[in-house]
Design a protein around this motif. Structure first.
Motif, mmCIF file in Angstrom:
data_model
loop_
_atom_site.group_PDB
_atom_site.id
_atom_site.type_symbol
_atom_site.label_atom_id
_atom_site.label_comp_id
_atom_site.label_asym_id
_atom_site.label_seq_id
_atom_site.Cartn_x
_atom_site.Cartn_y
_atom_site.Cartn_z
ATOM 1 N N LEU A 37 0.816 -1.213 0.000
ATOM 2 C CA LEU A 37 0.000 0.000 0.000
ATOM 3 C C LEU A 37 0.855 1.270 0.000
ATOM 4 N N TRP A 38 1.926 1.275 0.774
ATOM 5 C CA TRP A 38 2.732 2.494 0.942
ATOM 6 C C TRP A 38 3.296 2.992 -0.394
ATOM 7 N N GLU A 39 3.902 2.079 -1.150
ATOM 8 C CA GLU A 39 4.537 2.493 -2.402
ATOM 9 C C GLU A 39 3.540 2.581 -3.555
ATOM 10 N N ARG A 40 2.712 1.554 -3.707
ATOM 11 C CA ARG A 40 1.827 1.511 -4.866
ATOM 12 C C ARG A 40 0.644 2.459 -4.755
ATOM 13 N N ASP A 41 0.136 2.643 -3.546
ATOM 14 C CA ASP A 41 -1.085 3.423 -3.384
ATOM 15 C C ASP A 41 -0.842 4.817 -2.816
ATOM 16 N N VAL A 42 -0.173 4.903 -1.661
ATOM 17 C CA VAL A 42 0.063 6.218 -1.073
ATOM 18 C C VAL A 42 0.951 7.045 -1.995
ATOM 19 N N ALA A 43 2.031 6.434 -2.505
ATOM 20 C CA ALA A 43 2.939 7.160 -3.400
ATOM 21 C C ALA A 43 2.508 7.071 -4.854
ATOM 22 N N GLY A 44 2.083 5.880 -5.301
ATOM 23 C CA GLY A 44 1.792 5.666 -6.718
ATOM 24 C C GLY A 44 0.351 5.900 -7.124
ATOM 25 N N ASP A 45 -0.562 6.037 -6.172
ATOM 26 C CA ASP A 45 -1.977 6.311 -6.435
ATOM 27 C C ASP A 45 -2.594 5.315 -7.417
ATOM 28 N N GLU A 46 -2.292 4.023 -7.202
ATOM 29 C CA GLU A 46 -2.919 3.002 -8.031
ATOM 30 C C GLU A 46 -4.375 2.815 -7.615
ATOM 31 N N ARG A 47 -5.085 1.959 -8.321
ATOM 32 C CA ARG A 47 -6.520 1.808 -8.093
ATOM 33 C C ARG A 47 -6.831 0.860 -6.939
ATOM 34 N N TRP A 71 -3.062 11.165 4.337
ATOM 35 C CA TRP A 71 -1.947 10.390 3.790
ATOM 36 C C TRP A 71 -0.730 11.252 3.489
ATOM 37 N N HIS A 72 -0.938 12.559 3.324
ATOM 38 C CA HIS A 72 0.191 13.436 3.040
ATOM 39 C C HIS A 72 1.139 13.541 4.231
ATOM 40 N N HIS A 73 0.673 13.107 5.402
ATOM 41 C CA HIS A 73 1.544 13.124 6.574
ATOM 42 C C HIS A 73 2.373 11.846 6.711
ATOM 43 N N VAL A 74 2.148 10.887 5.812
ATOM 44 C CA VAL A 74 2.905 9.636 5.857
ATOM 45 C C VAL A 74 4.229 9.802 5.112
ATOM 46 N N ASP A 75 5.315 9.527 5.791
ATOM 47 C CA ASP A 75 6.637 9.559 5.169
ATOM 48 C C ASP A 75 6.872 8.205 4.504
ATOM 49 N N VAL A 76 6.401 8.073 3.257
ATOM 50 C CA VAL A 76 6.477 6.791 2.555
ATOM 51 C C VAL A 76 7.902 6.283 2.473
ATOM 52 N N TRP A 77 8.834 7.181 2.226
ATOM 53 C CA TRP A 77 10.217 6.745 2.043
ATOM 54 C C TRP A 77 10.825 6.267 3.355
#
Length: 307
Positions: A37-47, A71-77
């Motif tokens: 979820l973190w990379e594909r959805d929060v960062a990548g905005d997949e479906r 979600w903008h407060h999540v430090d994905v990296w």
């Protein structure tokens, strides 16, 4: 305590189907493969499985607000850096050890806390008694036992290694992206080694105090209602009458599974029948290689008589 049923095993073992069936039970909310979820959805905005992009999905938007203030407060990296540092198959011996260094334990606890906060918010938003995370990764399950306030239960899903190996050779398009990406593929020999590693890791998880039950893919398709009843008892819920399963067909409704196999997008009737195409479609030489590499566990899981 937030109750989470974690579906573990190697990909292509039927975890997405099991998650979808569980999601039809009262009081159960399927979340998909949260590890991605973190990379594909929060960062990548997949479906999302509902068809909306992650950023437009009302369910996940509300979860993000409740868990992190958005979600903008999540430090994905940071999350991905922690994943790289602690959530790898090679780290499992350290994650299972009582002698983990204090510094490493702090990293594991920080990583697990991201999941704990997400689960807690998802439980509130969905109103569900049980959340299902089909992330499958053994190392993540070992990490999650350090999550605060989490009642973790694990369903170890196994499928005949030759069926898994054949599935990994198929070309499968990822519908959640806009550029027709394909899912990862592995050679039969590679997938056999991964099958061994993942299943050994889950077979040992109970030694760390995590409740684990085993589900065979083949048993799920032979008698899905029986398997769902057993899992319901395992997590402490009433499965209801399971009227969505009739005459070997499951009627699936929409869900908000965030990542995983394309089957998560399926809505409507789904035939529940075994996929044994590997018996004829997987070349004999490759089938023998996979059988030889995985023979000990095949026998342990009751597949010894398979050809």
């Amino acid at each position: 305590m937030v109750r989470v049923l974690f579906l573990g095993g190697l990909g292509r073992s039927g975890t997405t189907l099991l998650e979808r069936l569980l999601g039809e039970l009262p009081g159960v909310c399927p979340l998909g493969e949260v590890v991605h979820l973190w990379e594909r959805d929060v960062a990548g905005d997949e479906r999302c499985a509902c068809g909306e992009h992650f950023s437009e999905c009302g369910f996940w938007r509300e979860v993000g607000e409740k868990a992190f203030g958005g979600w903008h407060h999540v430090d994905v990296w940071r999350v991905l850096a922690l994943r790289h540092a602690v959530e790898r198959t090679r780290h499992i011996p350290r994650l299972a050890s009582v002698r983990m260094s204090p510094a490493h334990r702090l990293l594991v606890e920080e990583y697990a806390d991201w999941y704990a906060r997400l689960y807690e918010a998802a439980a509130v938003v969905s109103g569900a008694e049980v959340l299902v995370d089909s992330s499958k990764h053994a190392a993540l399950a070992y990490c999650l036992r350090f999550a605060p306030g989490l009642d973790l239960r694990v369903a170890h899903v196994v499928r005949d290694s030759r069926g898994v190996a054949y599935s990994w050779t198929k070309k499968v398009t990822r519908p959640e992206t806009d550029n027709a990406e394909e899912m990862t593929r592995y050679s039969p020999g590679h997938s056999a080694l991964l099958w061994n590693a993942h299943n050994v890791a889950f077979s040992a998880l109970h030694k760390c105090g995590v409740p684990v039950t085993r589900v065979r893919y083949e048993s799920l398709l032979e008698d899905p209602s029986a398997v769902l009843r057993e899992l319901s008892e395992f997590v402490g819920i009433d499965p209801g009458d399971m009227g969505f399963i009739r005459d070997g067909v499951a009627e699936l409704g929409p869900c908000h599974s965030a990542a995983g196999n394309p089957m998560r997008f399926t809505v409507g009737p789904v035939p529940l029948r075994r996929d044994d195409a590997w018996r004829t479609a997987l070349p004999g030489g490759q089938r023998r290689v996979v059988s030889a590499l995985t023979a000990p566990l095949l026998g342990a899981y009751g597949y010894r008589g398979a050809r």
